[in-house]
Design a protein around this motif. Structure first.
Motif, PDB file in Angstrom:
ATOM      1  N   VAL A   1    -136.791 -59.314  11.614  1.00  0.00           N
ATOM      2  CA  VAL A   1    -135.778 -59.513  12.653  1.00  0.00           C
ATOM      3  C   VAL A   1    -134.399 -59.692  12.040  1.00  0.00           C
ATOM      4  CG1 VAL A   1    -135.052 -60.987  14.570  1.00  0.00           C
ATOM      5  CG2 VAL A   1    -137.493 -60.533  14.189  1.00  0.00           C
ATOM      6  N   VAL A   2    -134.287 -60.588  11.051  1.00  0.00           N
ATOM      7  CA  VAL A   2    -132.969 -60.873  10.487  1.00  0.00           C
ATOM      8  C   VAL A   2    -132.461 -59.693   9.666  1.00  0.00           C
ATOM      9  CG1 VAL A   2    -133.480 -63.342  10.454  1.00  0.00           C
ATOM     10  CG2 VAL A   2    -133.864 -61.993   8.384  1.00  0.00           C
ATOM     11  N   ALA A   3    -133.355 -58.872   9.130  1.00  0.00           N
ATOM     12  CA  ALA A   3    -132.912 -57.688   8.397  1.00  0.00           C
ATOM     13  C   ALA A   3    -132.077 -56.783   9.284  1.00  0.00           C
ATOM     14  CB  ALA A   3    -134.125 -56.933   7.847  1.00  0.00           C
ATOM     15  N   VAL A   4    -132.465 -56.699  10.555  1.00  0.00           N
ATOM     16  CA  VAL A   4    -131.744 -55.847  11.510  1.00  0.00           C
ATOM     17  C   VAL A   4    -130.557 -56.589  12.113  1.00  0.00           C
ATOM     18  CG1 VAL A   4    -131.928 -54.576  13.678  1.00  0.00           C
ATOM     19  CG2 VAL A   4    -133.825 -54.519  12.031  1.00  0.00           C
ATOM     20  N   LEU A   5    -130.794 -57.800  12.634  1.00  0.00           N
ATOM     21  CA  LEU A   5    -129.759 -58.518  13.378  1.00  0.00           C
ATOM     22  C   LEU A   5    -128.631 -59.019  12.490  1.00  0.00           C
ATOM     23  CD1 LEU A   5    -131.857 -60.630  15.936  1.00  0.00           C
ATOM     24  CD2 LEU A   5    -130.739 -58.425  16.273  1.00  0.00           C
ATOM     25  N   TRP A   6    -128.960 -59.536  11.309  1.00  0.00           N
ATOM     26  CA  TRP A   6    -127.932 -60.131  10.460  1.00  0.00           C
ATOM     27  C   TRP A   6    -127.302 -59.136   9.498  1.00  0.00           C
ATOM     28  CZ3 TRP A   6    -130.607 -65.287   8.526  1.00  0.00           C
ATOM     29  CH2 TRP A   6    -130.899 -66.093   9.647  1.00  0.00           C
ATOM     30  N   TYR A   7    -128.121 -58.232   8.980  1.00  0.00           N
ATOM     31  CA  TYR A   7    -127.640 -57.377   7.894  1.00  0.00           C
ATOM     32  C   TYR A   7    -127.544 -55.903   8.278  1.00  0.00           C
ATOM     33  CZ  TYR A   7    -129.088 -61.627   5.471  1.00  0.00           C
ATOM     34  OH  TYR A   7    -129.261 -62.922   5.101  1.00  0.00           O
ATOM     35  N   GLY A   8    -127.949 -55.565   9.527  1.00  0.00           N
ATOM     36  CA  GLY A   8    -127.898 -54.170   9.955  1.00  0.00           C
ATOM     37  C   GLY A   8    -128.756 -53.270   9.102  1.00  0.00           C
ATOM     38  N   GLY A   9    -129.885 -53.786   8.618  1.00  0.00           N
ATOM     39  CA  GLY A   9    -130.737 -53.040   7.708  1.00  0.00           C
ATOM     40  C   GLY A   9    -131.959 -52.462   8.388  1.00  0.00           C
ATOM     41  N   ASP A  10    -132.958 -52.135   7.553  1.00  0.00           N
ATOM     42  CA  ASP A  10    -134.172 -51.501   8.033  1.00  0.00           C
ATOM     43  C   ASP A  10    -135.359 -52.054   7.249  1.00  0.00           C
ATOM     44  OD1 ASP A  10    -133.771 -50.397   5.555  1.00  0.00           O
ATOM     45  OD2 ASP A  10    -133.268 -48.399   6.299  1.00  0.00           O
ATOM     46  N   ALA A  11    -136.422 -51.280   7.154  1.00  0.00           N
ATOM     47  CA  ALA A  11    -137.623 -51.731   6.452  1.00  0.00           C
ATOM     48  C   ALA A  11    -137.341 -52.020   4.974  1.00  0.00           C
ATOM     49  CB  ALA A  11    -138.730 -50.688   6.583  1.00  0.00           C
ATOM     50  N   LYS A  12    -136.435 -51.232   4.365  1.00  0.00           N
ATOM     51  CA  LYS A  12    -136.100 -51.477   2.969  1.00  0.00           C
ATOM     52  C   LYS A  12    -135.433 -52.843   2.800  1.00  0.00           C
ATOM     53  CE  LYS A  12    -135.513 -46.576   1.901  1.00  0.00           C
ATOM     54  NZ  LYS A  12    -134.552 -45.510   1.496  1.00  0.00           N
ATOM     55  N   THR A  13    -134.588 -53.211   3.748  1.00  0.00           N
ATOM     56  CA  THR A  13    -133.943 -54.519   3.713  1.00  0.00           C
ATOM     57  C   THR A  13    -134.979 -55.625   3.834  1.00  0.00           C
ATOM     58  OG1 THR A  13    -132.025 -53.521   4.794  1.00  0.00           O
ATOM     59  CG2 THR A  13    -132.100 -55.917   4.709  1.00  0.00           C
ATOM     60  N   THR A  14    -135.948 -55.412   4.717  1.00  0.00           N
ATOM     61  CA  THR A  14    -137.034 -56.388   4.858  1.00  0.00           C
ATOM     62  C   THR A  14    -137.781 -56.543   3.540  1.00  0.00           C
ATOM     63  OG1 THR A  14    -137.298 -55.789   7.189  1.00  0.00           O
ATOM     64  CG2 THR A  14    -139.123 -56.977   6.139  1.00  0.00           C
TER      65      THR A  14
ATOM     66  N   LEU B   1    -137.242 -69.262  21.301  1.00  0.00           N
ATOM     67  CA  LEU B   1    -136.655 -70.275  22.186  1.00  0.00           C
ATOM     68  C   LEU B   1    -135.146 -70.388  22.004  1.00  0.00           C
ATOM     69  CD1 LEU B   1    -139.304 -73.153  21.954  1.00  0.00           C
ATOM     70  CD2 LEU B   1    -138.784 -71.736  23.953  1.00  0.00           C
ATOM     71  N   PHE B   2    -134.684 -70.271  20.761  1.00  0.00           N
ATOM     72  CA  PHE B   2    -133.257 -70.461  20.468  1.00  0.00           C
ATOM     73  C   PHE B   2    -132.676 -69.172  19.887  1.00  0.00           C
ATOM     74  CE2 PHE B   2    -135.493 -74.541  19.989  1.00  0.00           C
ATOM     75  CZ  PHE B   2    -134.872 -75.263  20.995  1.00  0.00           C
ATOM     76  N   SER B   3    -132.695 -69.078  18.557  1.00  0.00           N
ATOM     77  CA  SER B   3    -132.231 -67.871  17.881  1.00  0.00           C
ATOM     78  C   SER B   3    -132.776 -67.900  16.460  1.00  0.00           C
ATOM     79  CB  SER B   3    -130.698 -67.812  17.851  1.00  0.00           C
ATOM     80  OG  SER B   3    -130.185 -68.798  16.968  1.00  0.00           O
ATOM     81  N   PRO B   4    -132.815 -66.746  15.784  1.00  0.00           N
ATOM     82  CA  PRO B   4    -133.289 -66.763  14.401  1.00  0.00           C
ATOM     83  C   PRO B   4    -132.469 -67.683  13.503  1.00  0.00           C
ATOM     84  CG  PRO B   4    -133.292 -64.525  15.240  1.00  0.00           C
ATOM     85  CD  PRO B   4    -132.618 -65.371  16.277  1.00  0.00           C
TER      86      PRO B   4
END
Length: 422
Positions: A258-271, A384-387
């Protein structure tokens, strides 16, 4: 002459202390066999995940692999520890390692036969977890019999390098093997590498548990006795509670996609980078672990390391640039390894030999269950809140919890390796 004698000493102060490998041939064979077999097991772990997804096309089916291994780890970890305090640990380790070897052969046979059902794969994974859960308490209990107490921190640092190397190199090599030659290649390598662990266990001397005042000569070891022993030993109990603080309250691994996409604009490689960063930090902690053997206040070191883990995770939750995030995850992995080295050393040095198997069994349950509970908690908090709140809040909660524990059980910070008290 002075230069040549001082230079190796200076290296030991920085790099991993190799004294246990030099002083004990039995430990050296055991360490090498475990290191090689861990890489093979890492290859198999990835290959099974890929094969299940190839058969089903379902991420849920891949997730069931973890569930299939979790229950055997918990059940057989506890009872395997009790058995390790009853029987010859060498024979128990050899029998369980032989079972794992045969299961690796079973995966080779299944792949050669072209089996396209996931049921047999799940069954093998569950049985492998059961064998590991029986083998690990027996193997860990033997380390304190093979080495003097002052070498245990160095031995545990070397063991951390074994598991981390397997976690990093195993999946990478497994992916290459599956991509080039298919699943059977990864399974075959696992079976071949397991022979090193079998040989190391076979060469060990007999290792019957010593009998002391905790258990009479004719008394059968039981899980309940081990738990009662732990309930009245605050220092040992704290080794488990502090680890649970880190793994339950501040375990962000489930949120990496989740944070790879939301925070860093990444993909599976970022994960993949996020997953690898703590492992890299853990590996560096093992490589540069020469200073750990000079620490005497093991309890205080555990408290500081767990607080550093929580702080690093909390700061990671505030980052929105990839490289600082990876840096703090690596620092968290470094702190986790330092904590693990001293917690393991306390379990080996402060526990009577006839109780070591059962306490190592509890250790397996905590290590297996804590991160999974933490992943559930962080995922729920993120929904419930956010990552960001889940990650940073979890890190802060870890620091607060370990601080309160240190204030409640002040004797833990005074634990001295020169006079280990459970």
């Amino acid at each position: 002459m002075t230069e040549t004698t001082e230079e190796p000493a200076a290296r030991r102060r920085v790099f991993a202390d190799l004294t246990p490998l030099r002083s004990s041939p039995d430990y050296r064979r055991l360490w090498f066999g475990n290191t090689v077999s861990w890489i093979g097991q890492g290859m198999t772990s990835l290959a099974v995940s890929l094969q299940v997804y190839d058969i089903t096309g379902s991420a849920f089916s891949v997730g069931l692999i973890g569930f299939c291994s979790f229950l055997p780890l918990v059940v057989f970890g506890l009872y395997g520890g009790a058995v390790a305090d009853t029987l010859d640990r060498r024979k128990l380790g050899l029998a369980s390692a032989s079972g794992s070897f045969l299961l690796s052969i079973a995966l080779v046979v299944l792949s050669l036969a072209g089996v396209r059902q996931v049921g047999p794969l799940y069954a093998v994974v569950a049985l492998q977890a059961a064998c590991f859960a029986v083998n690990s308490p027996a193997r860990s209990s033997m380390i304190a019999r093979l080495l003097p107490a002052e070498q245990l921190p160095a031995a545990n640092a070397l063991s951390s390098m074994t598991s981390t190397t397997g976690s990093l190199a195993g999946p990478m090599l497994g992916g290459l093997a599956v991509g080039w030659w298919g699943y059977r290649a990864a399974y075959t390598v696992d079976a071949v590498t397991f022979t090193a662990a079998l040989y190391a266990m076979w060469r060990l001397p007999a290792m019957l548990p010593e009998r002391g005042e905790e258990s009479g000569s004719g008394k059968r070891a039981s899980v309940a006795d081990g738990l009662r022993f732990l309930a009245h030993r605050s220092n040992l109990r704290m080794t488990f509670i502090t680890d649970l603080c880190a793994m339950v309250l501040a375990q962000p691994r489930a949120l990496f996609p989740v944070v790879a996409v939301l925070w860093y604009g990444g993909d599976a490689k970022t994960t993949g980078l996020l997953v690898a960063a703590p492992a890299l930090g853990a590996l560096l902690a093992g490589v540069f672990s020469g200073w750990l053997g000079r620490v005497r206040r093991h309890g205080l070191a555990v408290l500081i390391a767990v607080a550093c883990w929580g702080t690093a995770i909390a700061v990671f939750g505030l980052t929105r640039q990839l490289w600082p995030g990876l840096l703090f995850l690596a620092l968290a992995g470094y702190a986790d390894t330092v904590s693990m080295v001293f917690r393991n050393t306390m379990l080996q040095a402060a526990v009577p030999d006839e109780m070591r198997g059962r306490l190592q069994g509890v250790f397996i349950v905590v290590v297996a269950g804590g991160p999974r509970l933490g992943e559930f908690l962080s995922g729920s908090a993120a929904d419930l809140f956010s990552p960001g709140v889940a990650v940073t809040g979890g890190g802060i909660a870890c620091v607060v919890a370990v601080t309160l524990l240190a204030l409640r059980w002040r004797g833990f910070a005074r634990y001295d390796a020169r006079d280990p008290q459970p």
